[in-house]
Design a protein around this motif. Structure first.
Motif, PDB file in Angstrom:
ATOM      1  N   ASP A 195       0.815  -1.219   0.000  1.00 34.88           N
ATOM      2  CA  ASP A 195       0.000   0.000   0.000  1.00 34.88           C
ATOM      3  C   ASP A 195       0.849   1.269   0.000  1.00 34.88           C
ATOM      4  N   LEU A 196       2.189   1.144   0.059  1.00 30.33           N
ATOM      5  CA  LEU A 196       3.046   2.332   0.020  1.00 30.33           C
ATOM      6  C   LEU A 196       2.989   2.974  -1.358  1.00 30.33           C
ATOM      7  N   PHE A 197       3.235   4.267  -1.408  1.00 25.70           N
ATOM      8  CA  PHE A 197       3.224   5.052  -2.648  1.00 25.70           C
ATOM      9  C   PHE A 197       1.866   4.931  -3.357  1.00 25.70           C
ATOM     10  N   GLY A 198       0.813   4.797  -2.546  1.00 26.98           N
ATOM     11  CA  GLY A 198      -0.524   4.669  -3.124  1.00 26.98           C
ATOM     12  C   GLY A 198      -0.693   3.409  -3.936  1.00 26.98           C
ATOM     13  N   GLY A 199       0.198   2.458  -3.749  1.00 29.84           N
ATOM     14  CA  GLY A 199       0.136   1.204  -4.498  1.00 29.84           C
ATOM     15  C   GLY A 199       0.930   1.215  -5.787  1.00 29.84           C
ATOM     16  N   SER A 200       1.391   2.386  -6.223  1.00 31.19           N
ATOM     17  CA  SER A 200       2.149   2.470  -7.469  1.00 31.19           C
ATOM     18  C   SER A 200       3.091   3.681  -7.400  1.00 31.19           C
ATOM     19  N   PRO A 201       4.402   3.500  -7.638  1.00 33.17           N
ATOM     20  CA  PRO A 201       5.038   2.224  -8.012  1.00 33.17           C
ATOM     21  C   PRO A 201       5.152   1.288  -6.814  1.00 33.17           C
ATOM     22  N   ALA A 202       5.244   0.012  -7.070  1.00 35.12           N
ATOM     23  CA  ALA A 202       5.388  -0.962  -6.002  1.00 35.12           C
ATOM     24  C   ALA A 202       6.771  -0.841  -5.380  1.00 35.12           C
ATOM     25  N   LEU A 203       6.833  -1.102  -4.081  1.00 34.16           N
ATOM     26  CA  LEU A 203       8.122  -1.094  -3.399  1.00 34.16           C
ATOM     27  C   LEU A 203       8.943  -2.283  -3.879  1.00 34.16           C
ATOM     28  N   ASP A 204      10.176  -2.002  -4.313  1.00 32.20           N
ATOM     29  CA  ASP A 204      11.052  -3.072  -4.768  1.00 32.20           C
ATOM     30  C   ASP A 204      11.337  -4.008  -3.594  1.00 32.20           C
ATOM     31  N   SER A 205      11.279  -5.299  -3.847  1.00 26.48           N
ATOM     32  CA  SER A 205      11.424  -6.286  -2.774  1.00 26.48           C
ATOM     33  C   SER A 205      12.846  -6.802  -2.616  1.00 26.48           C
ATOM     34  N   SER A 206      13.822  -6.218  -3.321  1.00 28.73           N
ATOM     35  CA  SER A 206      15.193  -6.726  -3.247  1.00 28.73           C
ATOM     36  C   SER A 206      15.776  -6.607  -1.849  1.00 28.73           C
TER      37      SER A 206
END
Length: 651
Positions: free
Chosen positions: A332-343
């Motif tokens: 839900d971060l950044f309003g859902g877009s862009p997605a938070l990178d999971s690296s």
């Protein structure tokens, strides 16, 4: 009160029956005995009121006075404890200040030309002993509880680990009630000792302002988290469909989902659904409708669902603006877009002899995980750091608890740290942390001189900038220059259009231009600086100062000694500020104590005047009452003498 001198028996006894005369005499005797017993009880107890029935009104006042005195005693006990804690805290801070004075003297002795590597190695041992003593002072206890560990009073807040010092406490401020409606902080936190670093704050990479991770709402979002954390004033709203108005009570709602359900289940024909794509509640109805606040309420406005009508049949609320919370989903971060990178990211906390590092990977940064999962993973990483939500509720901050360490956060092959605003970059580096922590040698006033191609010069005071970004912005603000950051170097470009050379040089005895990597002169318009190392953030306090001085002496490194000397001065100021705060609180406690002493004296006077016996008066009354009783007994003996009638047989 006994009415002395009242007639014991009426002269009319000669006209009444002997039974009545006897009853009157006995009643008077009983009353006199009761008065005597009451006076005896008052003399033995010293109290006018021994039970509420003695004086209901007075007893109520006495109970009120006693309750006030009890509160007064509690306040005074709290003040006594707080005063003792602060006095011991001041003693520890004073001893630590003395240690820094000795450290500064050692530095001055070893900075001179007569010092050599051997003498500095011996001095390093002395400084290490000062460090150990400072740790003991920081672990001081009062009544068995640690003074500087915040709410973690059962453990030593500071621990020597290898060549560094670890902070195991927290920065919770302990408070106590010292008077009606007045609470005071009664402890000094570990921050006075430099227990935590200047944090790696979540910053927007472009503006270097606190980042806003801009979480979108969900059905589980708490209403208290909406409106950037200001919450919602819960009350009733009115829904009007056609000519029918229905009030819907939302006071029981806790989440966005509760609001949706209460509106949909109200039976008005208006249906509410949550739209994750637009971060809104969408309302539909077969007929035009309106939603408004009831009376002077603001519930509909706070929720962004006030719809002046008639509207519809389909209307959406304003987008929700929730604050970042621990249970916020990463998806839900950044309003859902862009997605938070999971690296993920890599955390490193490094001392001269130890390196603590940990990779927080994709198993933590999945979209379904929460902010709390990230905080817990970082705090359990073993790198001696603490992650927390920032004060604005918009991002995450990471602080070091390792005095003597240097904290950095890097990417784990992706962009996670950048998106969270936590990536350690040259731009956000403090000037003092450049050149492997040696900082930049500056002088009082201007210490950086730039001669532009048109022949004009401009001076800059590097001390006015805290970070590299601050300095670059200051230079870039000059109308004839532009300054940018490229990797770990600074680039200066002349825009005057002059025909001369662009020159950047040190001023006086300083080395600012050289140590910033931008010293030089070119016939062109641009000086591209050489890379400057960035050591990472560090705790700023007595332990870091002593560790840096110890290590610099042991390494026979004069430049590092100079840097450590500045840290010693900074640590002394921090301890001095803490002692000043302690003194201010102690003074306030003393003033409150004096007021409570006066208040207690007055309360005791009021209670005593209502409850206590005047012993001299009571003793006199007791003697008089004894005499009255004796006279009454004598009179009763005469009045109740046996007559011939007592011997008449009963029929």
């Amino acid at each position: 009160m006994v009415n002395f001198g009242s007639p014991f028996a009426s002269s009319t006894f000669s006209r009444v029956s002997s039974v009545l005369a006897r009853n009157v005499v006995l009643a008077n005797l009983t009353r006199n005995q009761q008065d005597l017993l009451r006076l005896q009880e008052e003399l033995s107890s010293g109290l006018l009121i021994n039970r509420p029935s003695d004086d209901p009104t007075g007893a109520g006042r006495v109970m009120s006075y006693i309750a006030s005195l009890s509160r007064n005693d509690t306040f005074q006990k709290n003040i006594k404890e707080a005063t003792g804690r602060l006095a011991m805290s001041d003693g520890s801070l004073s001893s630590a200040t003395d240690a820094l004075v000795q450290a500064q003297q050692i530095f001055q002795d070893q900075r001179g030309g007569a010092a050599d590597a051997q003498s500095r190695a011996q001095a390093a041992t002395q400084v290490d002993l000062l460090l150990q003593d400072a740790v003991r002072q920081a672990n001081a206890r009062f009544e068995g509880r640690s003074l500087f560990g915040g709410s973690r009073t059962g453990v030593d807040p500071f621990q020597i680990q290898g060549d560094a010092v670890v902070f195991n406490g927290n920065l919770d401020r302990l408070q106590a009630d010292i008077s009606d409606g007045i609470r005071m902080v009664t402890n000094v936190t570990g921050d006075a000792w430099g227990g935590l670093s200047d944090e790696i704050r979540g910053l927007d990479p472009a503006t270097m302002l606190p980042i806003d991770l801009n979480p979108r709402a969900s059905l589980n979002t708490r209403l208290t988290d909406l409106n950037a954390g200001r919450g919602v004033a819960l009350g009733s709203i009115s829904i009007t469909v056609g000519a029918v108005t229905t009030n819907v009570d939302l006071r029981t709602a806790k989440t966005v989902g509760d609001v949706r359900d209460l509106i949909t289940d109200a039976g008005t024909g208006v249906t509410a659904t949550f739209n994750a794509a637009t971060n809104t509640l969408d309302f539909t109805s077969a007929s035009p409708f309106s939603i408004q606040d009831v009376s002077n309420g603001t519930t509909a406005q706070d929720l962004g669902i006030d719809v002046s009508g008639p509207g519809g049949p389909a209307v959406s609320s304003a987008p929700f603006d929730p604050v970042l919370a621990k249970d916020t989903a990463l998806g839900d971060l950044f309003g859902g877009s862009p997605a938070l990178d999971s690296s993920g990211l890599v955390i490193t906390n490094k001392t001269a002899g130890q390196t603590f590092t940990s990779t927080i990977g994709s198993s933590v940064f999945g979209a379904a995980n929460t902010v709390e999962d990230v905080l817990n993973a970082i705090n359990a990483s073993g790198t001696h750091v603490h992650a927390q939500l920032n004060a604005q509720g918009t991002g995450i901050d990471v602080v070091s608890t390792l005095s003597g360490g240097r904290l950095t956060i890097a990417e784990n092959g992706g962009t996670t740290a950048t998106q969270l605003g936590l990536l350690s970059t040259f731009a956000r580096a403090r000037i003092a942390d450049l050149n492997n922590g040696l900082g930049v040698d500056t002088i009082a006033g201007a210490d950086l001189k730039i001669t532009r191609k048109d022949g004009t010069t401009v001076l800059f005071d590097v001390d006015n900038a805290q970070t590299v970004q601050d300095l670059v912005k200051t230079i870039d603000a000059d109308p004839g220059l532009t300054a940018t950051i490229s990797g770990s170097s600074i680039t200066i470009t002349d825009t005057t259009g002059g025909a001369g050379s662009l020159t950047i040089e040190n001023v006086g005895a300083g080395f600012a231009a050289t140590q910033l990597g931008i010293a030089g002169s070119v016939p062109g318009t641009t000086i591209a600086g050489t890379p400057v190392s960035f050591a990472g953030v560090q705790t700023d306090g007595i332990f870091t100062a002593l560790i840096r001085l110890r290590d610099a002496l042991a390494a026979d490194n004069v430049g590092a000694m100079d840097t450590a000397s500045r840290l010693v001065d900074s640590a002394r100021e921090k301890l001095s500020d803490a002692r000043g705060e302690v003194g201010s609180r102690t003074s306030s406690l003393e003033m409150t104590q004096n007021r409570l002493d006066l208040e207690k004296t007055e309360l005791e006077k009021l209670r005593s005047s209502t409850q206590d016996v005047d012993m001299a008066t009571a003793a006199t009354q007791f003697q008089i009452q004894q005499t009255v009783l004796q006279a009454s007994l004598a009179a009763a003996a005469r009045i109740l003498q046996t007559t011939l009638l007592n011997y008449l047989p009963l029929q």
